[in-house]
Each structure stands twice: as C-alpha cells, then as structure tokens.
Motif scaffolding. Structure first.
Motif, PDB file in Angstrom:
ATOM      1  N   ASP A 181      -0.931  -4.152  13.287  1.00  0.00           N
ATOM      2  CA  ASP A 181      -1.025  -3.351  14.512  1.00  0.00           C
ATOM      3  C   ASP A 181      -0.812  -1.891  14.141  1.00  0.00           C
ATOM      4  OD1 ASP A 181      -1.211  -2.504  17.073  1.00  0.00           O
ATOM      5  OD2 ASP A 181       0.425  -3.720  17.857  1.00  0.00           O
ATOM      6  N   LEU A 182      -1.872  -1.099  14.275  1.00  0.00           N
ATOM      7  CA  LEU A 182      -1.802   0.304  13.867  1.00  0.00           C
ATOM      8  C   LEU A 182      -1.130   1.151  14.927  1.00  0.00           C
ATOM      9  CD1 LEU A 182      -4.142  -0.888  12.050  1.00  0.00           C
ATOM     10  CD2 LEU A 182      -5.010   1.461  11.961  1.00  0.00           C
ATOM     11  N   ARG A 183      -0.551   2.225  14.479  1.00  0.00           N
ATOM     12  CA  ARG A 183       0.034   3.195  15.408  1.00  0.00           C
ATOM     13  C   ARG A 183      -1.079   3.980  16.101  1.00  0.00           C
ATOM     14  NH1 ARG A 183       3.661   5.833  10.802  1.00  0.00           N
ATOM     15  NH2 ARG A 183       1.659   5.406   9.804  1.00  0.00           N
ATOM     16  N   PRO A 184      -0.920   4.313  17.382  1.00  0.00           N
ATOM     17  CA  PRO A 184      -1.954   5.105  18.070  1.00  0.00           C
ATOM     18  C   PRO A 184      -2.196   6.430  17.356  1.00  0.00           C
ATOM     19  CG  PRO A 184      -0.377   4.203  19.643  1.00  0.00           C
ATOM     20  CD  PRO A 184       0.189   3.938  18.278  1.00  0.00           C
ATOM     21  N   GLN A 185      -3.452   6.791  17.230  1.00  0.00           N
ATOM     22  CA  GLN A 185      -3.824   8.027  16.556  1.00  0.00           C
ATOM     23  C   GLN A 185      -4.792   8.823  17.413  1.00  0.00           C
ATOM     24  OE1 GLN A 185      -6.364   7.624  13.103  1.00  0.00           O
ATOM     25  NE2 GLN A 185      -6.865   5.508  13.635  1.00  0.00           N
ATOM     26  N   GLU A 186      -4.759  10.127  17.273  1.00  0.00           N
ATOM     27  CA  GLU A 186      -5.634  11.018  18.032  1.00  0.00           C
ATOM     28  C   GLU A 186      -6.891  11.292  17.219  1.00  0.00           C
ATOM     29  OE1 GLU A 186      -5.218  15.501  19.669  1.00  0.00           O
ATOM     30  OE2 GLU A 186      -3.677  14.100  20.369  1.00  0.00           O
ATOM     31  N   VAL A 187      -8.049  11.071  17.854  1.00  0.00           N
ATOM     32  CA  VAL A 187      -9.341  11.196  17.183  1.00  0.00           C
ATOM     33  C   VAL A 187     -10.191  12.209  17.933  1.00  0.00           C
ATOM     34  CG1 VAL A 187     -11.423   9.965  16.453  1.00  0.00           C
ATOM     35  CG2 VAL A 187      -9.201   8.828  16.350  1.00  0.00           C
ATOM     36  N   VAL A 189       4.806  -4.908   2.619  1.00  0.00           N
ATOM     37  CA  VAL A 189       4.969  -3.587   3.230  1.00  0.00           C
ATOM     38  C   VAL A 189       3.981  -2.594   2.619  1.00  0.00           C
ATOM     39  CG1 VAL A 189       6.545  -1.675   3.606  1.00  0.00           C
ATOM     40  CG2 VAL A 189       7.378  -4.031   3.784  1.00  0.00           C
ATOM     41  N   ILE A 190       3.880  -2.617   1.283  1.00  0.00           N
ATOM     42  CA  ILE A 190       2.952  -1.700   0.612  1.00  0.00           C
ATOM     43  C   ILE A 190       1.508  -2.066   0.945  1.00  0.00           C
ATOM     44  CG2 ILE A 190       2.172  -0.860  -1.631  1.00  0.00           C
ATOM     45  CD1 ILE A 190       4.980  -1.369  -2.700  1.00  0.00           C
ATOM     46  N   ALA A 191       1.221  -3.381   0.998  1.00  0.00           N
ATOM     47  CA  ALA A 191      -0.149  -3.813   1.314  1.00  0.00           C
ATOM     48  C   ALA A 191      -0.545  -3.377   2.725  1.00  0.00           C
ATOM     49  CB  ALA A 191      -0.249  -5.327   1.172  1.00  0.00           C
ATOM     50  N   ASN A 192       0.348  -3.535   3.689  1.00  0.00           N
ATOM     51  CA  ASN A 192       0.054  -3.101   5.061  1.00  0.00           C
ATOM     52  C   ASN A 192      -0.135  -1.601   5.141  1.00  0.00           C
ATOM     53  OD1 ASN A 192       0.139  -5.698   6.046  1.00  0.00           O
ATOM     54  ND2 ASN A 192       2.267  -5.566   6.724  1.00  0.00           N
ATOM     55  N   ASP A 193       0.641  -0.861   4.369  1.00  0.00           N
ATOM     56  CA  ASP A 193       0.501   0.587   4.371  1.00  0.00           C
ATOM     57  C   ASP A 193      -0.857   1.010   3.810  1.00  0.00           C
ATOM     58  OD1 ASP A 193       1.794   3.263   4.746  1.00  0.00           O
ATOM     59  OD2 ASP A 193       1.469   3.379   2.574  1.00  0.00           O
ATOM     60  N   LEU A 194      -1.298   0.339   2.741  1.00  0.00           N
ATOM     61  CA  LEU A 194      -2.618   0.640   2.169  1.00  0.00           C
ATOM     62  C   LEU A 194      -3.731   0.339   3.166  1.00  0.00           C
ATOM     63  CD1 LEU A 194      -2.240  -0.750  -1.479  1.00  0.00           C
ATOM     64  CD2 LEU A 194      -2.368   1.648  -0.787  1.00  0.00           C
ATOM     65  N   LEU A 195      -3.645  -0.841   3.797  1.00  0.00           N
ATOM     66  CA  LEU A 195      -4.681  -1.215   4.763  1.00  0.00           C
ATOM     67  C   LEU A 195      -4.670  -0.294   5.979  1.00  0.00           C
ATOM     68  CD1 LEU A 195      -6.904  -3.171   5.546  1.00  0.00           C
ATOM     69  CD2 LEU A 195      -5.167  -4.683   6.522  1.00  0.00           C
ATOM     70  N   GLU A 196      -3.498   0.133   6.406  1.00  0.00           N
ATOM     71  CA  GLU A 196      -3.413   1.038   7.556  1.00  0.00           C
ATOM     72  C   GLU A 196      -4.060   2.381   7.244  1.00  0.00           C
ATOM     73  OE1 GLU A 196      -0.085   2.851  10.674  1.00  0.00           O
ATOM     74  OE2 GLU A 196       0.508   1.484   9.067  1.00  0.00           O
ATOM     75  N   LYS A 197      -3.851   2.892   6.049  1.00  0.00           N
ATOM     76  CA  LYS A 197      -4.485   4.164   5.665  1.00  0.00           C
ATOM     77  C   LYS A 197      -6.002   4.030   5.639  1.00  0.00           C
ATOM     78  CE  LYS A 197      -0.575   5.920   2.967  1.00  0.00           C
ATOM     79  NZ  LYS A 197      -0.082   6.306   1.619  1.00  0.00           N
ATOM     80  N   VAL A 198      -6.487   2.896   5.102  1.00  0.00           N
ATOM     81  CA  VAL A 198      -7.934   2.677   5.071  1.00  0.00           C
ATOM     82  C   VAL A 198      -8.495   2.615   6.490  1.00  0.00           C
ATOM     83  CG1 VAL A 198      -9.737   1.007   4.470  1.00  0.00           C
ATOM     84  CG2 VAL A 198      -7.934   1.556   2.830  1.00  0.00           C
ATOM     85  N   MET A 199      -7.808   1.895   7.380  1.00  0.00           N
ATOM     86  CA  MET A 199      -8.286   1.784   8.751  1.00  0.00           C
ATOM     87  C   MET A 199      -8.225   3.108   9.494  1.00  0.00           C
ATOM     88  SD  MET A 199      -7.362  -1.780  10.622  1.00  0.00           S
ATOM     89  CE  MET A 199      -8.104  -1.046  12.054  1.00  0.00           C
TER      90      MET A 199
END
Length: 289
Positions: free
Chosen positions: A70-76, A108-118
């Motif tokens: 679940d990603l944090r809301p981001q402004e686009v 934790v590291i894997a989720n962080d990598l995937l979150e950055k990609v997304m």
C-alpha cells in the motif's frame, strides 16, 4: 552412573543437536534460500523436509503467497498542469527467491524498492494524460499500463507484479475549495441563463395568448353585432308588419313598453298632468275620443 551410560547420553544429545541443525521444513506457502556465511548456495521451492549442513548453512524463508504493498499518497502533475493526489496499491509475489535475496535482504528493503519503482512509474504515466482522463473511463487502461511497466522493472529483483490499482484520485486540499467555488459560479450562471430563457418564453407565450384572446374577442364581438343587427332588423320588420295590421294594438304595445321602462322600479315616482297622453290608458282605458 557408569561411564558408558554417560557417553551414550552425550552422543545422543550431540546427535539430536546435529539432526536439529541439519533438518528444516518448508511449508506450502513458503520458499527458502540456503546460505553459507551470507552467500546463497541453493534455492528450495518444494515443500517438505530438507537437509542442510549444520552450523554452517542457514535458511532464509520467503513468502510464496501473494503480497500487498500500500503506497503512500503522492502528488502528481497531470499533462494539463493540474495537481492531483493519487493513492495506489499493488499486489505482487516472489517468483525468483535468489534475485529477491540478492536485491533485498529482507521484506522491508524489497517493499521500499518496489515502492520507489511504482512511485516513478505512476508519475511518468499520469504525467502524459490530462486530469479528466485520469478520473474518467481511461483509468482502467492507465492502471494496466502502470502494472505492466512496474512488473517489467520489478523482475530485476525477483518480483512479479500481478495488479496495480489507483484507489483514490483527488485534488489537493488547497485546490478543492477554489474549484468548488468555480463550479458553484458556473452552476449559478447556468441557472441564471435558464431563468432568463424561461422568462423570455413566458413573455412570448403570454403575448401569443393575449393575441389569441384579442382575436377571439374581436371575432365574437363581430358575430354578436351581426346577430344583433339581424335581430334588430327582424324586430323592426315585425313591428312594421304589426303596425300595418293593427295600429291600435301596436300603439297599446308600445305604451306598455314605455310604462315598463318608466314605472318598472318600486321606488319610481312620476308627476304628470291628468290629461297627459302618457297616462291616457289609465284615464280612458286607451280609447280614443
């Protein structure tokens, strides 16, 4: 206690310890990597009982089930320069445990990598389309594109992205009020235009109705005058015919009509000379001298 018994117990404990450290179990929902001093040696994906070198090799367990991020809301910033807040999530699973371990030592590291990609993918894809397309029917196609690009990039660290969803697409709080006011102003202008059109149509309908009433009244008045004229003509003719046949009766009838008009009201008072022609019917019953 004899020395042989003690030796047997020690041997049994040592054997149990070696067996405990030599065997490991992989469940149906797990997969494992056997490492030796941090270096991967082999991957175990089949569930069941497996063997490893005791005290030298360690087992790292990884999930085989579908995981959620679940990603944090981001402004686009959309292509029409409008800022929107996007809240999204992804469903993924580990398809290559070795790549996953080499890219990220833990979840934790894997989720962080995937979150950055997304995050990067969502920004790049949504920046190519206007805001209206993001919140309208093209939203499904955009999510499919984001999922495909994210899956392609996530494959480098052993992950397969199954699905990506945009849960919520909203305007930033600072823009919501101004847009609401603009929408309210537009609705008020539209309402004013509708009222003006209604008033214009009402005036037009009323004018047309007044015209039709005037035409109908004029035609009715014309017909009534024609009928009244015909009736007066017939009455004159009847009176003329009656006068020609019996002059005394005609004079009597006209005198009665005059009495009716002059003496028709109860409070009517009239003062005349006894020998007045108007009262001759009362004096001598209408007989001529």
């Amino acid at each position: 206690m004899s020395g042989k018994l003690i030796g047997a117990l020690v041997a049994l404990v040592v054997a149990g310890f070696i067996a405990y450290n030599s065997l490991f179990i992989v469940s149906e929902w797990e997969q494992a990597i056997v490492v030796q001093f941090g270096e991967p040696k082999r991957t175990v994906v089949e569930p069941g009982l497996h063997v490893k070198t005791p005290l030298v090799e360690q087992v790292i367990y990884l999930e085989k089930r579908i995981l959620s991020l679940d990603l944090r809301p981001q402004e686009v910033l959309a292509s029409d320069k409008r800022r929107i807040v996007v809240d999204s999530f992804a469903r993924y699973r580990i398809v290559d445990p070795l790549k996953r371990y080499q890219a990220a030592a833990n979840d934790v590291i894997a989720n962080d990598l995937l979150e950055k990609v997304m995050d990067t993918t969502v920004r790049n894809v949504l920046a190519k389309v206007p805001m209206q397309n993001i919140v309208s029917g093209e939203r499904s196609a955009l999510m499919h594109e984001i999922s495909a690009i994210t899956n392609q990039r996530a494959a480098s660290f052993g992950l397969e992205v199954i699905d990506v969803r945009l849960k919520r697409v909203d305007l930033p709080p600072q823009n919501s009020q101004s847009i609401f006011q603009r929408m309210e102003t537009e609705r008020q202008q539209e309402a004013a235009e509708k009222r003006a059109e209604g008033n214009r149509d009402a005036v037009k309908i009323k004018a047309d109705a007044d015209r039709q009433v005037a035409v109908l009244v004029a035609e009715a008045e014309k017909k009534s005058q024609v009928i009244r004229g015909e009736a007066d003509g017939r009455a004159v003719k009847i009176f003329a015919d009656a006068f020609g046949k019996d002059e005394d009766f005609f004079e009597f009838y006209r005198t009665m009509q005059a009495y009716k008009k002059a003496l028709g009201q109860e409070d009517t008072s009239i003062i005349l000379s006894p020998d007045s022609d108007f009262l001759k019917l009362f004096v001598n019953s209408g007989k001529k001298k």
